[in-house]
Structures are given as structure tokens and as C-alpha cells.
Design an enzyme around this catalytic site. Structure first.
Site, short mmCIF file in Angstrom:
data_model
loop_
_atom_site.label_atom_id
_atom_site.label_comp_id
_atom_site.label_asym_id
_atom_site.label_seq_id
_atom_site.Cartn_x
_atom_site.Cartn_y
_atom_site.Cartn_z
N LYS A 162 -6.71 3.54 -3.38
CA LYS A 162 -7.15 3.55 -1.97
C LYS A 162 -7.30 5.00 -1.53
O LYS A 162 -6.50 5.85 -1.92
CB LYS A 162 -6.09 2.80 -1.15
CG LYS A 162 -6.23 2.88 0.36
CD LYS A 162 -5.20 1.96 1.06
CE LYS A 162 -5.11 2.23 2.54
NZ LYS A 162 -4.10 1.42 3.24
N ASP A 189 0.86 -1.19 0.00
CA ASP A 189 0.00 0.00 0.00
C ASP A 189 0.90 1.24 0.00
O ASP A 189 1.38 1.68 1.06
CB ASP A 189 -0.91 0.02 1.24
CG ASP A 189 -2.02 -1.04 1.16
OD1 ASP A 189 -1.85 -2.05 0.44
OD2 ASP A 189 -3.06 -0.84 1.83
N LYS A 231 -10.25 0.60 -2.52
CA LYS A 231 -10.12 0.38 -1.07
C LYS A 231 -10.37 1.69 -0.32
O LYS A 231 -9.49 2.56 -0.29
CB LYS A 231 -8.71 -0.17 -0.75
CG LYS A 231 -8.45 -0.34 0.76
CD LYS A 231 -7.11 -1.02 1.03
CE LYS A 231 -6.77 -1.01 2.52
NZ LYS A 231 -5.45 -1.59 2.81
O1 LIG Z 1 -5.16 1.57 5.78
C1 LIG Z 1 -5.84 1.55 6.76
C2 LIG Z 1 -6.06 2.68 7.65
O2 LIG Z 1 -4.87 3.14 8.20
C3 LIG Z 1 -6.99 2.28 8.73
O3 LIG Z 1 -7.48 3.40 9.36
P1 LIG Z 1 -8.32 3.25 10.72
O4 LIG Z 1 -7.30 2.94 11.77
O5 LIG Z 1 -8.94 4.61 10.90
O6 LIG Z 1 -9.31 2.17 10.56
#
Ligand SMILES: O=C[C@H](O)COP(=O)(O)O
Length: 328
Positions: free
Chosen positions: A228, A164, A264
Site C-alpha cells: 500500500k 494495514d 492499494k
Molecule cells: O488508508 C487510507 C488513507 O488513510 C485514506 O486517506 P484519505 O483520507 O486521504 O482518503
């Protein structure tokens, strides 16, 4: 997950970007709100439970914290392998079924990739459950290209099956589309032939929806397997409105170039309702074929608990209290 060599990119097309009109947010806000308001209440009972199970299989279960260690990454992998408590699985009638509910991947910092690979290997679930590593100077992208590329190569060498990456937002804000394309092409190359590349646009920092659309196109032209929304570290992370715009770009890219690129949303997705709204949006915008882990992921660190609670309640009529989860 199956890992095949991907080539979803195409040549940089400046003329296409020039033709992109100004995108006004107001009508999109109204449109998105109105169809979500209509569709969400229609998802009830067994159908809603089935969609929540589908949502779990599309989660990239995430931990991206400064205090991550091999222990909490190991626990995360165990959660990914068994995201629902046994009693819920049994009450849902899934205990003897062929349907295995697991999250699509776990998502960690590059230095925790080996821990995740080892933990999943111990359960014989590597790479059935993918190991996604954030990389390329996450979350800001404000590092030299050399170190960003090295970070990607290092994560792949340690066993990451998905990378990512973050884009350098300054290239978007100064409209340097070709340099952005060139950087992303090099990042895709650094991922090698097997690791899928998800490009994080950090939409909350791109200034306009027109920029979000154009950055989506450039990321796809450069060969991203997924686009994403966010790192989870911006002030504004995933929203339905930017998701609508990105899905429009994915659909337009598919019609023009012929490749299906995944989507995503990530950052701040915490409740079962949040997750279902994204599933509804994807189905409406891109169609059912996008509603699987090959083309749709939800990046979330805190979503699973709410889905667990709702499915448990649906299956048993009992709402678990926080204490019920303390000793899992
Ligand atoms: O890629 C994923 C994100 O960092 C997740 O974010 P979050 O901790 O707000 O769910």
C-alpha cells in the site's frame, strides 16, 4: 471476501535487491501521464459507469480521525453496505440484479475494530465486508517492535480481518533491508493465518523511487498480501508515479516467485477521475486479473461521494446537490 491461509512470501534475497538499478522519475512521469491522457477520455458512458461500480467494490472505506466514535464507524459500515442511494441503484437497473455493490472493506483504527465488527454483524455482513485495522504504530511506525506486534495481535483478536501495517521508514532510509524483512515477517506472523497483511510503505517518506521499489520487494518477500502506498497522513500520499513503480515490483515479483500480491493506493484519492486513473494503471501494468478486490483496493475516506454523484447523474441525468446527501 474469502479468507484463506496465505503464503506469498519467500526467503530474503539480498542479491536481488543489489541488482535493482537506479530508477529515474522523469521518463516514468512522462510515460504515466501520456498513457493516462490517452486512456482516460476513452472511458465514456456505460463503460465508465461500469468501471466506477468496479471501483466502489475495491474501496477500503476509511475513517482514521482522532474523533472517531462507535456512531460514525457504524455509519461508515452502513455506507459500505449500501454505497449508492436506492434511487441510483434503481436508475442503474441494478435493483433486481444479482450484482451487489458494496465496498470491499472498511478501514479504522485498532480501537474501533470491535465497533465495526458489531455493526457489520448486525447487518449479517461480517466478514463479507472486511474489517481492516491500521496497526504497528500507524502512521509513523516509530514505536518499539514489541508494542507494534501487540497492536496487530490485539486488532486480530478483536475481529480485524485485514491489518494495514506501517513500515519503519528509518530502516529503508538507512538501507537496512534484512532488518526490515525480519520485522515484517514477525508482523505477518502476528496477523495469524487468516488476517491479510497490507504493508504501507509511506512512499512519500522513502526518499527515492529506487527505495520504493526495493521496499516493495522486501515487503513482498516477507509475505505481505498487499503493498500500500501511504497512510494518508504523509505530506505526499498516493501518486501515479510511485504506483507505477510498485506495480512494476509486483509484476516482477510475480514473474520471479510466482505469487500475486495486491496493490492499494491510498491517501488523497478524492474524485471519480482519480480512481479511474488507478484502475487504468493497474490494468495496463498488471492486467485485468488484478482488477478485483482480492488484488486491488483503493484506500479512501472521501472518494465515494464523487462517484455517487457521477453515477447518479449518469443514471438519471440529474446532478444531486450537496443538500440531497444531508439526511442520508
Ligand atoms: O488508508 C487510507 C488513507 O488513510 C485514506 O486517506 P484519505 O483520507 O486521504 O482518503
Amino acid at each position: 471476501m474469502s479468507f484463506t491461509e496465505t503464503n506469498r512470501g519467500c526467503d530474503f534475497d539480498a542479491a536481488w535487491l543489489e541488482k535493482v538499478p537506479y530508477i529515474n522519475s522523469n521518463p516514468i512521469v512522462q510515460l504515466v501521464n501520456s498513457f493516462i491522457e490517452k486512456r482516460l477520455p476513452l472511458l465514456k458512458g456505460k463503460q465508465r459507469a461500469a468501471w466506477l461500480l468496479r471501483a466502489i467494490t475495491c474501496i477500503d472505506l476509511t475513517t482514521l480521525a482522532g474523533d472517531d466514535t462507535s456512531s460514525n464507524v457504524t455509519r461508515l459500515c452502513q455506507k459500505a453496505a449500501e454505497p449508492l442511494p436506492m434511487d441510483t441503484v434503481a436508475a442503474l437497473g441494478l435493483a433486481d440484479s444479482d450484482l451487489v455493490i458494496r465496498t470491499a472493506a472498511i478501514c479504522v483504527y485498532p480501537s474501533r475494530v470491535s465497533d465495526a465488527v458489531e455493526a457489520l454483524n448486525r447487518m449479517n455482513l461480517y466478514p463479507k465486508i472486511g474489517v481492516a485495522s491500521v496497526a504497528a504504530g500507524f502512521p509513523s511506525g516509530q514505536y518499539s517492535l514489541k508494542t507494534r506486534l501487540e497492536e496487530i495481535r490485539g486488532a486480530v483478536a478483536n475481529g480485524a480481518t485485514e491489518i494495514d501495517i506501517v513500515i519503519d521508514r528509518s530502516l529503508v532510509l538507512t538501507k537496512q533491508w534484512k532488518p526490515l524483512y525480519d520485522e515484517l515477517k514477525q508482523m505477518k506472523e502476528a496477523c495469524g493465518p487468516h488476517a491479510h497483511m497490507k504493508s504501507i510503505l509511506a512512499t512519500g517518506e522513502l526518499g527515492s523511487l529506487t527505495n520504493v521499489y526495493k521496499a516493495s520487494l522486501v515487503a513482498m518477500m516477507a509475505g505481505s498480501d498487499f503493498i500500500k502506498t501511504s497512510t494518508g497522513k504523509e505530506t505526499v500520499n498516493a501518486t501515479l508515479v510511485v504506483s507505477y513503480v510498485m506495480c512494476r515490483a509486483i509484476g516482477d515479483y510475480y514473474r520471479q516467485v510466482g505469487y500475486k500480491v495486491g496493490f492499494k493506493p491510498a491517501g488523497g484519492i478524492r474524485t471519480a477521475n482519480d480512481a479511474l486513473q488507478y484502475l487504468i494503471l493497474i490494468k495496463e501494468q498488471l492486467g485485468k486479473e488484478w482488477l478485483n478486490a482480492d488484488l486491488f483496493r483503493i484506500g479512501a475516506s472521501g472518494l465515494l461521494l464523487d462517484i455517487q454523484k457521477e453515477l447518479h447523474h449518469f443514471a438519471t441525468g440529474y446532478y444531486p446537490k450537496v443538500n440531497d446527501y444531508l439526511f442520508e
